[in-house]
Design a protein around this motif. Structure first.
Motif, PDB file in Angstrom:
ATOM      1  N   ASP A 180      47.844  33.093  38.042  1.00 50.37           N
ATOM      2  CA  ASP A 180      47.937  33.755  39.334  1.00 50.37           C
ATOM      3  C   ASP A 180      48.209  35.250  39.149  1.00 50.37           C
ATOM      4  N   ALA A 183      45.069  37.032  38.059  1.00 48.11           N
ATOM      5  CA  ALA A 183      44.155  37.288  39.178  1.00 48.11           C
ATOM      6  C   ALA A 183      44.656  38.452  40.022  1.00 48.11           C
ATOM      7  N   GLN A 187      42.963  42.193  40.920  1.00 47.65           N
ATOM      8  CA  GLN A 187      42.829  42.712  42.277  1.00 47.65           C
ATOM      9  C   GLN A 187      43.390  44.142  42.398  1.00 47.65           C
ATOM     10  N   GLN A 225      37.816  26.205  41.111  1.00 47.89           N
ATOM     11  CA  GLN A 225      37.809  27.081  42.293  1.00 47.89           C
ATOM     12  C   GLN A 225      38.449  28.422  41.979  1.00 47.89           C
ATOM     13  N   LEU A 226      39.606  28.374  41.325  1.00 45.75           N
ATOM     14  CA  LEU A 226      40.318  29.617  41.018  1.00 45.75           C
ATOM     15  C   LEU A 226      39.542  30.471  40.027  1.00 45.75           C
ATOM     16  N   GLN A 229      36.780  32.248  41.871  1.00 54.82           N
ATOM     17  CA  GLN A 229      37.288  33.410  42.631  1.00 54.82           C
ATOM     18  C   GLN A 229      37.567  34.583  41.700  1.00 54.82           C
ATOM     19  N   HIS A 230      38.190  34.259  40.580  1.00 55.62           N
ATOM     20  CA  HIS A 230      38.527  35.277  39.598  1.00 55.62           C
ATOM     21  C   HIS A 230      37.245  35.949  39.091  1.00 55.62           C
ATOM     22  N   GLN A 232      34.394  36.120  40.573  1.00 56.71           N
ATOM     23  CA  GLN A 232      33.770  36.881  41.646  1.00 56.71           C
ATOM     24  C   GLN A 232      34.418  38.263  41.769  1.00 56.71           C
ATOM     25  N   GLN A 233      35.734  38.265  41.649  1.00 58.55           N
ATOM     26  CA  GLN A 233      36.482  39.515  41.730  1.00 58.55           C
ATOM     27  C   GLN A 233      36.089  40.445  40.565  1.00 58.55           C
ATOM     28  N   LYS A 236      32.688  41.891  41.210  1.00 53.60           N
ATOM     29  CA  LYS A 236      32.748  42.927  42.241  1.00 53.60           C
ATOM     30  C   LYS A 236      33.196  44.254  41.608  1.00 53.60           C
ATOM     31  N   ARG A 274      28.407  33.718  34.928  1.00 50.22           N
ATOM     32  CA  ARG A 274      28.827  35.040  35.394  1.00 50.22           C
ATOM     33  C   ARG A 274      28.512  36.184  34.453  1.00 50.22           C
TER      34      ARG A 274
END
Ligand code: GTP
Ligand code: MG
Length: 320
Positions: A180, A183, A187, A225-226, A229-230, A232-233, A236, A274
Motif C-alpha cells: 500500500d 502504491a 501516486q 486488482q491492486l 491499479q499500480h 495503471q498508475q 500514466k 504492461r
C-alpha cells in the motif's frame, strides 16, 4: 506548478466560480484530463454533464485526442532514451531505456537488476550528447537494497563526467514498507515530476511486497486488482509525464515456460502486458551478465552481454 484561474477561464465550460474551485483542487490540466467525470463532479460539486464537458475540453487542449500512424511514427523515432553505459545493452534496446514507457528487468538474485537501476540514476542526468536527458531520478526501494555508497562509487568512475556530489542530490530515494505504501509513493511522484524534473522512476522491486503480503489462493483476486491499479498508475506517469519507468521483477519457477529455461517473471498477466520492454537477465560465472529482450511489442528478441564492474555497468570488465 499550479493552475491559474485566468488560464482556466479560457475553457468555455468553466465559470469563474468553477475555475477558482479547480485551481484549489487540481495541480495541472493533465490531472483534470485524466479524471473521471464522476470524480470531477463530486470534487467540484457540479453536475455530471458539466464535468463531462470540462474534461472533453481539457483533453482536447492538452492533446489527449486520437492521432494518426504517421504522427505516432514521428513520436516513436524522436523518443528520448537513457543510456545504460553498455553500448551492447543500449543496442538491443534501440538506443537505451525509453522515456514514456515501462521497462522491466527480471532475473534471479545477483543478476544485476539493482546495479542497473543505480546506474540509470546517474545516466539520466547526463546531457543528450552523452546519452542522458538532464533529468533527475526517483528511486522506490521496496527490498531495502538501495546503496548510496555504491552509487557514489559509480558516480566517481573516471568516465562519468558529472560532479559526484551534485548528482547524488538529484536522486530521490523512498523506501516502501508495504504494498500500500509503495502504491501511495508512486501516486506522490506524479506531483513532483515537473517540480523536480524527474525523468526516471525506478521501482526495485515491483513484486516483493505484493508477493509476501498476499499469500494463498483466496487473496489472488484482490492482489491482481491492486497490481493492475499500480500498473495503471505507473503507465500514466510514464506516458503523461514523459518519464522512463523502470521496474525490477523477481522470477518464479514455471515448468511450462520452456522457452525461458522454466522460469518467468512474477505477478502474472495482470502485470505482464504492461511493460513495453521486458528484459530478462542471466548470471554467468564472471562479472558478465546476459540480457535478453522477450515479449516486447516493439523490439525483436535479442541478447546482449554486459559486465557489472566497480565503475558500474559497462561493455567490458574493467582492469582485465
Ligand atoms: P536481487 O535483488 O537479490 O534479486 O538481485 P539483483 O538482480 O538486484 O542483483 P544486484 O544488482 O544486486 O547484482 C548483484 C551483483 O552485482 C553481485 O552479484 C555482484 O556481482 C555485483 N555487485 C554488487 N555490488 C557491487 C559492487 O559494489 N561492486 C562491484 N564491482 N560489483 C557489485
Ligand atoms: Mg536487487
Amino acid at each position: 506548478m499550479t493552475l491559474s484561474v485566468e488560464e482556466l477561464l479560457e475553457l468555455k465550460s468553466v465559470t469563474r466560480k468553477i475555475a477558482e474551485e479547480i485551481a484549489q483542487n487540481y495541480r495541472s490540466l493533465i490531472s483534470i484530463a485524466l479524471s473521471s467525470p464522476h470524480d470531477l463532479a463530486s470534487q467540484l460539486n457540479i453536475s455530471l454533464n458539466r464535468a463531462e464537458r470540462i474534461i472533453d475540453e481539457v483533453r482536447e487542449k492538452v492533446g489527449l485526442i486520437p492521432t494518426t500512424a504517421d504522427e505516432l511514427l514521428e513520436i516513436e523515432t524522436k523518443r528520448p532514451t537513457i543510456t545504460t553505459m553498455s553500448t551492447n545493452l543500449d543496442g538491443i534496446l534501440n538506443g537505451g531505456i525509453p522515456l514514456g514507457m515501462i521497462t522491466e528487468f527480471s532475473g534471479s538474485f545477483g543478476s544485476g537488476k539493482t546495479q542497473l537501476c543505480l546506474q540509470l540514476c546517474l545516466t539520466v542526468q547526463l546531457d543528450k550528447s552523452e546519452g542522458g536527458v538532464e533529468g533527475s531520478a526517483y528511486f522506490i526501494d521496496s527490498e531495502n537494497t538501495f546503496s548510496a555508497a555504491r552509487l557514489a562509487e559509480m558516480a566517481n568512475a573516471p568516465d562519468y563526467p558529472l560532479e559526484p556530489k551534485k548528482v547524488l542530490k538529484n536522486i530521490h530515494v523512498a523506501k516502501a514498507f508495504n504494498a500500500d505504501h509503495q502504491a501511495s509513493l508512486v501516486q506522490q511522484v506524479e506531483s513532483l515530476i515537473e517540480e523536480e524534473n524527474i525523468r526516471i522512476l525506478i521501482v526495485d522491486s515491483i513484486a516483493s511486497h505484493f508477493r509476501s503480503e498476499f499469500i494463498g489462493k483466496e487473496t489472488l483476486v484482490r492482489r491482481q486488482q491492486l497490481i493492475m491499479q499500480h500498473a495503471q498508475q505507473l503507465q500514466k506517469i510514464a506516458e503523461i509525464g514523459q518519464v522512463a519507468v523502470v521496474v525490477t521483477n523477481q522470477v518464479l519457477a514455471n515448468p511450462d515456460a520452456v522457452l525461458s529455461g522454466n522460469i518467468e517473471p512474477a505477478l502474472g498477466f495482470a502485470w505482464g502486458h504492461r511493460p513495453a520492454h521486458r528484459i530478462f537477465l542471466r548470471k554467468t560465472r564472471s562479472t558478465a551478465r546476459i540480457a535478453r529482450i522477450f515479449d516486447s511489442p516493439y523490439l525483436p528478441e535479442r541478447e546482449a552481454v554486459f559486465h557489472i564492474t566497480p565503475y558500474g555497468i559497462r561493455d567490458q570488465p574493467i582492469g582485465f
